[in-house]
Write a protein that holds these residues in place. Sequence first.
Motif, PDB file in Angstrom:
ATOM      1  N   LYS B 197       0.621  -1.225  -0.217  1.00  0.00           N
ATOM      2  CA  LYS B 197       0.147  -0.124   0.232  1.00  0.00           C
ATOM      3  C   LYS B 197       0.847   1.106  -0.071  1.00  0.00           C
ATOM      4  N   GLU B 199       3.874   1.385  -1.213  1.00  0.00           N
ATOM      5  CA  GLU B 199       4.338   1.891  -2.270  1.00  0.00           C
ATOM      6  C   GLU B 199       3.261   2.322  -3.661  1.00  0.00           C
ATOM      7  N   ASN B 200       2.594   2.516  -3.416  1.00  0.00           N
ATOM      8  CA  ASN B 200       2.156   2.268  -4.140  1.00  0.00           C
ATOM      9  C   ASN B 200       1.207   3.921  -4.041  1.00  0.00           C
ATOM     10  N   CYS B 201       1.352   4.412  -2.863  1.00  0.00           N
ATOM     11  CA  CYS B 201       0.960   5.217  -2.386  1.00  0.00           C
ATOM     12  C   CYS B 201       2.203   6.851  -3.016  1.00  0.00           C
ATOM     13  N   ARG B 203       4.042   5.597  -4.903  1.00  0.00           N
ATOM     14  CA  ARG B 203       4.664   5.948  -6.920  1.00  0.00           C
ATOM     15  C   ARG B 203       3.361   6.745  -7.409  1.00  0.00           C
ATOM     16  N   GLU B 330      -4.438   6.388  -4.822  1.00  0.00           N
ATOM     17  CA  GLU B 330      -4.018   7.840  -5.967  1.00  0.00           C
ATOM     18  C   GLU B 330      -4.942   8.039  -5.839  1.00  0.00           C
TER      19      GLU B 330
END
Lengths: 232, 623
Positions: B197, B199-201, B203, B330
Amino acid sequence: MGIVTLKVNGIEARVDESWTLLEALRFLGVEIPTLCHHDGLTPYGVCRLCMVEIEENRGTKLVTSCLYPVKEGIAVKTHTDRVVKGRRMLVELMLARCPNSKTLQDLASKMGVENIRFKMKNEDCILCGLCVRLCKEQMMSGAIGFIGRGEKREVVTPFRTRSEICRNCGACMYICPVVELPCRGYNPQGELCNSCLRFVPECVDKYGQIMCYLESCGSCVKKGEKNELVKT
Amino acid sequence: MKKIKNREDLERVRKRIVKKSDPNKPCITISSGTCCRAYGCQKVTKAFITEIEKLGIRDKVEVKTTGCLGFCERGPIVVIYPKGIYYQRVTIEDVSEIVTETILNGKIIDRLLYIDPVSGKKFVNGEEISFYKKQMRVLLKNNWLIDPNKIEDYIINCGYTALSNALFKMTPEQIIDTIKRSGLRGRGGAGFPTGVKWENCRRANGDLKFIVCNADEGDPGAYMDRCILEGNPHSIIEGMIIGAYAIGSHEGYIYVRHEYPLAVKNLKIALNQAREYGLLGNNILNSGFDFNIKISIGGGVFVCGESTALITSIEGKIGEPRAKYIHTVEKGLWNKPTNLNNVETWANIPIIINKGSKWFSAIGTEKSKGTKIFSLVGKINNSGLVEVPMGITLKEIVYEIGGGVLNGKKFKAIQTGGPSGGCIPEKLLGLPVDFEKLKEAGSMMGSGGMIVIDEETCVVDLAKYFLNFILDESCGKCIPCREGTGRLSEIVERITSGKAKIEDLELLEELSHVVKDFSLCGLGQTAPNPVLSTINYFRDEWETHIKNKTCPALVCKELIQYYVDNEKCTGCGVCKNLCPQKAILGELKNPHSIVQDRCISCGICHENCKYNAIILSSPRGKN
């Protein structure tokens, strides 16, 4: 403008990547029932009728097609057993709340919902939010909104008084799927009608030359006497 | 207090605090969580202070209030250091004795010690009590030692070392990698890998990113988050700063429900202290990194614990969930990338950074790592908060930590995961507790509520309770949840009042599956779980309710009947006087009788009869 490829009921299709799944499915001619959706308003995703099953990399799941953005490589199934059963149950739930809505009665006939197993409530509002969104987004007013939670939720003007910003345009009434002339079927109000479902068009016998596509033009009903519809 | 300027300065401050404190100085700690406050711990604390001042030993003895120690049933708990003597259920009357006997003379007061109900053994040291012995207290350990209103207490216990290590020795990528390798999964219930989570944030596109701590804990019978918020708020703040640094965020929110006033108070004090010390705010420890935390207080809506509803609530709109096809990492708070984690997840972060991902991933099962706090409540001997390693069996939790079922009754089931979870019957007690295994059994980890039910609990009644809870808390946005749970509750109501037909059970199951599949958010999708799991494991009991109109556990009011046992009744007249319906007739010293038409099955006569002469029977009509 990008194009994505997806599979709809086994057939490959190419659609615009900016579309939602519902837009894509309707573009492709797949009929998906909706209640709270309107092309001119932001999708809200509360009636849940438009749910479809999609296969992504990790098994299948149900998604709300009016909100789901199309993705490359997904396989969509629009009328699986699970989906159709669920939709029927949803229509049953909605009709049990608002039995006098023609829109809902028609949906029931279309989907083959033939009995309602819940106690009828006879409410005036299905809480689809169409009027609230229309008032805010298209009429630029925002004179009505939701209050309350759960079963106590309702659409009202602020403090339940006459709203100063309401222009009496009537758009909310125009778009409402419930407040409309009740279905003129032969069943008493507050019950499941299903006239359309049991409707055997007399046109074919009486007027052999008229092409009838079972769309309820009503001409045959109007000419005949009341309560003359035949049950199959 | 001067601001801490850099890493070295923090160590200097720590050494200074250590130097000031004397480990051999007697210290009386009084547990002061919300539950202990209900027992009157504040009065006990006051009594200790006045007693010590009266004896003139104020500078020789320290009195400290700590957070919750977990053994809530035995509160208020007083632990006396350095020996660690554990006194339970302390009242104001015991205070002067404790001070004169234990503090001054070093004697142990026997009657205040904990006696194991099973073995009859007495324990002086709290750590040895069976309730604590089997636990692995990583997150709750510091609750014993820290006064939540004193940042010095947190710093002395390795506080903010993880932050300084993260800021000065690690890059954001290294932090995310450590969290990923540790295998930490979200403690809010869904169990999404925290590192992924983050990492996604990180990125996600956008310069402005937000960090949110979900402290809107609302499951009935669960209060793990409150315990950390009240007892160790700095661990959450430290975790959030580390997370913010890893993700690249400069603004954070803690969303607390307004039913937790003490948590809000302690959090506010902790945030102010951290700011004063330069551990929060602009240029933290002179590293050039800025981060601020605001507190957002909820309005008491259960569904606001759902991430998207929580976010709209922070924005000031109606707290309603939305579809999560575009993830919050996102587009979340104000459409900016937002990383939302639960209180317990955040509190785990400093520990993982300090002890390393290997240490953390060594605890637990293959897919669920670390420890988890559960609130063990219901019909159990030792109720309270337990922190256990993942993979421990339910049996160990119920019998070894919990000390078995209350009053020696027979164990029936354990409800995990609150209103979203399900019942796990006795035959599955060997189940190891982890995210997957509980889900397979038809329940879920949830936030960590565990309610033990015994033979005197009716599962239909339990399902009805949870359904009505959900019905009350459903936001009403989507149709399956609003209409569906309403109808489910209608059917269950019919069943408990003996008016149902066997088809109703089929309809109940069919509707449950539709609500589960078609609801918009997690609340609706899990709402039928209590119904489905109890039907799955206790189908007989449901069917008996419908077919025989009988409630085997003698709970459902409309299916039970009270009558008087003529042989046992002495005609004392207690029940006759107490009956609110005047349904009991009879003359003094002669057996009484109940007029069934008037009886509302309130059970007052049954509770108050000294001779057990009021008997319950189900189904109705037999006498």
